[in-house]
Motif scaffolding. Structure first.
Motif, short mmCIF file in Angstrom:
data_model
loop_
_atom_site.label_atom_id
_atom_site.label_comp_id
_atom_site.label_asym_id
_atom_site.label_seq_id
_atom_site.Cartn_x
_atom_site.Cartn_y
_atom_site.Cartn_z
N ALA A 105 0.88 14.16 -81.83
CA ALA A 105 1.41 13.86 -80.47
C ALA A 105 2.27 12.76 -80.48
CB ALA A 105 0.15 13.62 -79.69
N ARG A 106 2.05 11.68 -81.27
CA ARG A 106 3.11 10.53 -81.56
C ARG A 106 4.58 11.19 -81.88
NH1 ARG A 106 -0.92 8.10 -83.59
NH2 ARG A 106 0.13 7.86 -85.86
N THR A 107 4.53 11.89 -82.94
CA THR A 107 5.79 12.60 -83.33
C THR A 107 6.56 13.37 -82.40
OG1 THR A 107 4.56 12.71 -85.57
CG2 THR A 107 6.60 13.92 -85.41
N HIS A 108 5.74 14.05 -81.75
CA HIS A 108 6.50 14.87 -80.51
C HIS A 108 7.01 13.96 -79.64
CE1 HIS A 108 3.90 18.71 -81.64
NE2 HIS A 108 5.17 18.48 -82.57
N ALA A 109 6.48 12.94 -79.12
CA ALA A 109 6.75 11.86 -78.41
C ALA A 109 7.83 11.21 -78.68
CB ALA A 109 5.61 11.07 -77.89
N ALA A 110 8.23 11.25 -79.81
CA ALA A 110 9.45 10.55 -80.40
C ALA A 110 10.70 11.62 -80.82
CB ALA A 110 9.13 9.85 -81.68
N ASP A 111 10.47 12.90 -79.98
CA ASP A 111 11.50 13.95 -79.96
C ASP A 111 11.68 14.45 -81.56
OD1 ASP A 111 13.01 15.68 -78.77
OD2 ASP A 111 14.75 14.67 -78.99
#
Length: 568
Positions: free
Chosen positions: A119-125
């Motif tokens: 989720a954090r990785t996706h939030a960082a695009d």
């Protein structure tokens, strides 16, 4: 920044997040510490994205055999006889349905911690890639996390025969496995009958150079029976592997780097990738394969998005960088894979290869700049950056099992000084980096920004200038020259692989000018977007006849953006 090229940033959470600054060779997890999923923080991911990455390849996520004891959490312990290093190889998978417990702050919460990282990785695009290791498993493969209804590997195998289509393993009846490293009497590994080893070693006593800690999986190929294949209907291992890939896909993993894909039949890949894409059309599949003559099969028959290109681009470029081959050999190199470039993943470092800055390669990351520019700008294909590469990490520690080999260990618990300095007390701004490391990272960021922002480098075309520059005023042994162009915008790339300044006269033939959109009646200015070398100024007519003159500083490369105008 709008990003148009795939740039994959590979990191091992075990090493990336380790803040312990005391390392003991062969040290255990208590002595040397271990990075956690949570250490790949929002700030770290923002910094990786700011470098120019589009994907993060998390290496060593899936649970693998280790000398660390997690038995109090209900996880079976492993015999050191069949584990490489204290931490263990990320490619000796122990449970396809679980994550490595040493990467979790709370072991019993380890899957949730990994899901939070996704989720954090996706939030960082950024998109998430993990390893899929289909060819072999750890000798002590024991899944305690498989969903209900998933049958264990080997449960229904007929161990009395060397091969059966629906056996998951290959057996050596009447034999007992013998590890090449009998290092403990406390928990010796016992295996009878012995099973074939992961690198197609059909001996009960593999050598220390074999993948002795792993067991080969059976995809319906009888290697001891004249390589007979039986794929109809799908062998049991095929169906088990499809379930595994679907499991991780459902968790939001965006793609899979498929370990030793060339050792698994093309027929399986075509079937499995097709089944996955029926449910997850956008899933990315990258194949590790080392035979150039099989590239087309794994692209057009198997359905992979991208393949490693080690044996063509990497090997050739390394020879040029080390002065073992002339720069002009890069022309022969790209011609070998002409028509396939869009499908090839280029890299100069990964976990298998020696660090650019190691004593075994260039000894200094700045000397690798011309090679990195060539790899990044020749074509529109994906690029891989290995964590610490952009800082000049040397890989010259003697960590333990890995030894001092110019690689960053994948087998040991360890920490990396330059990564810790980049972390800068948790904000990942790099304020504590030495100047040389900060300057090198700035170069990588500038290079990746160019290939993302200039259309010529993400959808443009390539024109090799070497064929017309085999003359005495151009050192084709040390300089490589080509052009990129798109929509009337033209770029000249020059790379100097020499430790000396190189003067040159470069011809740009009329054919190149016509192809790239240059006009013979115009005067051209060229600013080096990387800032290493002086601007170029030349009449096009001179470039097409006698050649434009210039100089390149040692171990540099230039990306000249050419702009034409009429002379006053």
């Amino acid at each position: 920044m709008d990003k148009h090229r795939f740039v994959i940033y590979q990191l091992l959470p075990r090493l990336f997040g380790n803040s312990n600054n005391i390392n003991v060779s062969n040290g255990n997890i208590d002595q040397n510490g271990c990075g956690k999923f949570s250490d790949v923080s929002k700030e770290a991911l923002t910094s990786i994205a700011g470098l120019g990455a589009t994907h993060v390849w998390y290496t060593g996520v899936i649970e693998h055999a280790t000398c660390s004891d997690f038995s109090k959490y209900g996880i079976a312990s492993d015999s050191p006889d069949v584990v490489k290093g204290q931490a263990g190889s990320p490619y000796a998978i122990k449970d396809y349905y679980d994550v490595a417990p040493d990467l979790a702050v709370e072991v019993n919460n380890r899957m949730a911690e990994f899901e939070n990282l996704i989720a954090r990785t996706h939030a960082a695009d950024l998109k998430v890639i993990i390893d899929f290791v289909p060819n072999h498993v750890a000798r002590n493969y024991t899944s305690d996390a498989a969903p209900k209804g998933i049958e264990p590997f080997g449960k229904k195998d007929n161990k009395k025969v060397s091969f059966a289509k629906d056996n998951n393993y290959y057996y050596l009846p009447g034999t007992t496995f013998k590890s090449p490293l009998q290092i403990t009497n406390i928990k010796p590994w016992k295996e009878s009958p012995a099973r074939a080893t992961g690198n197609d070693c059909f001996s009960p006593a593999p050598s220390v150079n074999d993948w002795y800690e792993t067991v080969k999986l059976n995809y319906g190929m009888d290697y001891q029976g004249g390589t007979h294949a039986d794929f109809e209907p799908e062998p049991d291992t095929w169906r088990k592997m499809l379930d595994i890939v679907l499991y991780w896909s459902q968790k939001g993993v965006d793609g899979f780097r498929c370990d030793m894909a060339g050792m698994v039949p093309v027929e399986f890949w075509r079937w499995m990738i097709g089944e996955v894409r029926a449910k997850f059309p956008e899933k990315l599949f990258i194949a590790e394969i080392y035979e150039a003559e099989r590239y087309e099969d794994y692209i057009f028959k198997a359905g992979f998005d991208f393949l490693y290109d080690k044996v063509v681009l990497y090997d050739t470029l390394r020879n040029v960088m080390e002065g073992k081959a002339p720069a002009s050999e890069l022309t022969d190199c790209w011609q070998k894979t002409d028509g396939l470039h869009h499908f090839l993943l280029y890299f100069l470092e990964n976990h298998d290869e020696q660090r650019l800055s190691s004593d075994f390669f260039m000894a200094n990351g700045h000397k690798a700049i011309p090679g990195m520019v060539v790899a990044a700008t020749m074509f529109n294909n994906p690029l891989l950056i290995y964590f610490g590469q952009e800082l000049g990490e040397r890989g010259m520690d003697e960590e333990g099992f890995s030894g001092r080999d110019g690689r960053t260990t994948i087998f040991d618990y360890w920490s990396i000084d330059l990564i810790q300095k980049w972390r800068s007390n948790g904000d990942w701004t790099g304020t504590e980096l030495p100047k040389a490391a900060a300057d090198l990272r700035s170069f990588y960021q500038k290079l990746l920004t160019i290939i993302h922002q200039k259309p010529a480098f993400y959808k443009g075309r390539f024109y090799d200038l070497m064929w017309v520059n085999r003359h005495e005023f151009f050192c084709h042994d040390k300089i490589y020259a080509f052009m990129r162009y798109e929509g009337g915008h033209c770029f000249l790339i020059l790379a100097n692989f020499s430790d000396k300044q190189q003067s040159f006269k470069l011809k740009i033939p009329l054919d190149a000018m016509d192809t790239c959109g240059m006009k013979n009646e115009l005067f051209y200015n060229g600013i080096d977007l990387l800032g290493f070398n002086r601007p170029l100024q030349f009449p096009a007519a001179v470039a097409s006849n006698g050649g434009l003159g210039g100089r390149l500083e040692p171990y540099t490369a230039s990306i000249y953006e050419l702009k034409g105008h009429v002379l006053d």
